[in-house]
Design a protein around this motif. Structure first.
Motif, short mmCIF file in Angstrom:
data_model
loop_
_atom_site.label_atom_id
_atom_site.label_comp_id
_atom_site.label_asym_id
_atom_site.label_seq_id
_atom_site.Cartn_x
_atom_site.Cartn_y
_atom_site.Cartn_z
N GLY A 36 -41.55 -32.02 -12.90
CA GLY A 36 -42.42 -30.90 -12.60
C GLY A 36 -42.45 -30.55 -11.12
N GLU A 37 -41.62 -31.21 -10.31
CA GLU A 37 -41.60 -30.97 -8.88
C GLU A 37 -40.61 -29.87 -8.50
OE1 GLU A 37 -40.57 -34.61 -6.92
OE2 GLU A 37 -42.31 -35.67 -7.71
N ILE A 38 -40.96 -29.13 -7.45
CA ILE A 38 -40.00 -28.19 -6.87
C ILE A 38 -39.02 -29.03 -6.09
CG2 ILE A 38 -39.65 -26.31 -5.24
CD1 ILE A 38 -42.52 -25.41 -5.87
N ARG A 39 -37.74 -28.93 -6.42
CA ARG A 39 -36.72 -29.75 -5.77
C ARG A 39 -35.96 -28.99 -4.68
NH1 ARG A 39 -34.87 -34.39 -8.33
NH2 ARG A 39 -33.75 -34.59 -6.38
N TYR A 40 -35.73 -27.69 -4.91
CA TYR A 40 -34.96 -26.91 -3.96
C TYR A 40 -35.58 -25.53 -3.77
CZ TYR A 40 -31.50 -30.48 -4.80
OH TYR A 40 -30.89 -31.69 -4.91
N LEU A 41 -35.47 -25.06 -2.57
CA LEU A 41 -35.81 -23.69 -2.24
C LEU A 41 -34.48 -22.96 -2.10
CD1 LEU A 41 -38.27 -22.40 0.31
CD2 LEU A 41 -35.88 -21.97 0.73
N ILE A 42 -34.38 -21.78 -2.66
CA ILE A 42 -33.18 -20.98 -2.51
C ILE A 42 -33.44 -19.96 -1.40
CG2 ILE A 42 -31.49 -19.47 -3.60
CD1 ILE A 42 -31.57 -22.33 -4.76
N LEU A 43 -32.73 -20.12 -0.29
CA LEU A 43 -32.84 -19.23 0.86
C LEU A 43 -31.79 -18.14 0.74
CD1 LEU A 43 -33.28 -20.05 4.53
CD2 LEU A 43 -31.18 -18.93 3.88
N GLY A 61 -37.99 -30.96 0.38
CA GLY A 61 -38.54 -31.91 1.36
C GLY A 61 -38.22 -31.54 2.79
N GLU A 62 -37.26 -30.65 3.01
CA GLU A 62 -36.89 -30.19 4.35
C GLU A 62 -37.77 -29.03 4.81
OE1 GLU A 62 -34.44 -31.38 6.38
OE2 GLU A 62 -33.93 -32.94 4.93
N VAL A 63 -38.67 -28.57 3.95
CA VAL A 63 -39.45 -27.36 4.20
C VAL A 63 -40.91 -27.72 4.49
CG1 VAL A 63 -40.24 -25.20 3.17
CG2 VAL A 63 -37.95 -26.07 2.64
N VAL A 64 -41.45 -27.13 5.54
CA VAL A 64 -42.87 -27.27 5.87
C VAL A 64 -43.51 -25.91 5.60
CG1 VAL A 64 -44.56 -27.68 7.70
CG2 VAL A 64 -42.44 -29.03 7.61
N ILE A 65 -44.58 -25.91 4.84
CA ILE A 65 -45.28 -24.66 4.52
C ILE A 65 -46.31 -24.40 5.61
CG2 ILE A 65 -46.74 -23.46 2.86
CD1 ILE A 65 -45.46 -25.28 0.68
N ASP A 66 -46.15 -23.28 6.28
CA ASP A 66 -47.09 -22.82 7.31
C ASP A 66 -47.83 -21.64 6.70
OD1 ASP A 66 -48.46 -21.84 9.50
OD2 ASP A 66 -46.68 -21.50 10.73
N VAL A 74 -38.25 -24.79 8.74
CA VAL A 74 -37.23 -25.82 8.57
C VAL A 74 -36.81 -26.30 9.96
CG1 VAL A 74 -36.42 -24.98 6.32
CG2 VAL A 74 -35.38 -24.09 8.41
N SER A 75 -36.19 -27.47 10.01
CA SER A 75 -35.86 -28.07 11.30
C SER A 75 -34.49 -27.67 11.83
CB SER A 75 -35.93 -29.59 11.19
OG SER A 75 -34.98 -30.06 10.26
N PHE A 76 -33.78 -26.82 11.13
CA PHE A 76 -32.43 -26.43 11.56
C PHE A 76 -32.38 -24.94 11.81
CE2 PHE A 76 -32.79 -27.11 7.03
CZ PHE A 76 -32.56 -25.84 6.55
N GLY A 77 -31.32 -24.51 12.49
CA GLY A 77 -31.19 -23.11 12.86
C GLY A 77 -30.12 -22.36 12.09
N GLY A 105 -27.22 -34.60 1.42
CA GLY A 105 -26.52 -35.25 2.53
C GLY A 105 -26.26 -34.29 3.68
N PHE A 106 -25.90 -33.05 3.35
CA PHE A 106 -25.65 -32.04 4.38
C PHE A 106 -26.88 -31.84 5.25
CE2 PHE A 106 -25.94 -27.72 5.93
CZ PHE A 106 -24.73 -27.56 6.59
N TYR A 107 -28.04 -31.61 4.64
CA TYR A 107 -29.24 -31.34 5.41
C TYR A 107 -29.81 -32.60 6.07
CZ TYR A 107 -29.08 -26.62 3.71
OH TYR A 107 -28.68 -25.34 3.46
N ALA A 108 -29.68 -33.75 5.43
CA ALA A 108 -30.16 -35.00 6.03
C ALA A 108 -29.40 -35.31 7.31
CB ALA A 108 -30.02 -36.16 5.04
N ALA A 109 -28.09 -35.07 7.32
CA ALA A 109 -27.28 -35.31 8.51
C ALA A 109 -27.71 -34.38 9.65
CB ALA A 109 -25.80 -35.10 8.20
N ARG A 110 -28.07 -33.15 9.35
CA ARG A 110 -28.47 -32.22 10.40
C ARG A 110 -29.89 -32.46 10.88
NH1 ARG A 110 -24.17 -31.54 8.00
NH2 ARG A 110 -22.58 -30.20 8.86
N SER A 111 -30.76 -32.96 10.01
CA SER A 111 -32.13 -33.23 10.40
C SER A 111 -32.19 -34.35 11.43
CB SER A 111 -32.97 -33.62 9.18
OG SER A 111 -33.12 -32.51 8.34
N LYS A 112 -31.25 -35.28 11.37
CA LYS A 112 -31.23 -36.39 12.32
C LYS A 112 -30.90 -35.92 13.73
CE LYS A 112 -29.90 -39.78 8.89
NZ LYS A 112 -28.86 -40.63 8.37
N HIS A 113 -30.20 -34.79 13.83
CA HIS A 113 -29.79 -34.27 15.14
C HIS A 113 -30.71 -33.19 15.65
CE1 HIS A 113 -26.35 -36.73 14.55
NE2 HIS A 113 -25.82 -35.98 13.62
#
Length: 114
Positions: A36-43, A61-66, A74-77, A105-113
């Protein structure tokens, strides 16, 4: 402020990075029917009025709701979005385990940087 948002309300939110740079908008959400969880946002990025845009699945999990500013952060550009695996409208991936592992894996690698 409420802790509940409708899908329609989320779809009206813009997607920005931490610096406030606009990246696109919410096109859809992907729900895990078992949990029942939202797993992905489609941008949706690029294009005009939904024509010519490219779609990207971003782990929710990469998304913060403001909610106060009606945006998702999101933490990437934009450079990360340009490199991200994407798809075209009408061709939603099947979200099989291998695809999910690649996306996460793609987004996790970029979040670390970030």
């Amino acid at each position: 402020m409420t802790a509940f948002l409708s899908i329609d309300a989320l779809r009206r939110h813009k997607i920005v990075n931490r610096a406030g740079e606009a990246l696109g908008h919410v096109d859809d959400l992907v729900l895990d029917s078992k949990s029942g969880e939202i797993r992905y946002l489609i941008l949706a990025a690029g294009g005009v009025l939904g024509v010519g845009d490219k779609l990207f699945a971003i782990p929710f999990g990469e998304v913060v709701i403001d909610d106060a500013n009606e945006r998702l952060v999101v933490s990437f550009g934009a450079d990360t979005i340009k490199e991200a695996p994407g798809f075209v409208r009408g061709n939603l991936p099947d979200f099989a385990p291998a695809y999910r592992k690649d996306i996460e894996g793609f987004y996790a690698a970029r979040s670390k940087h970030s």
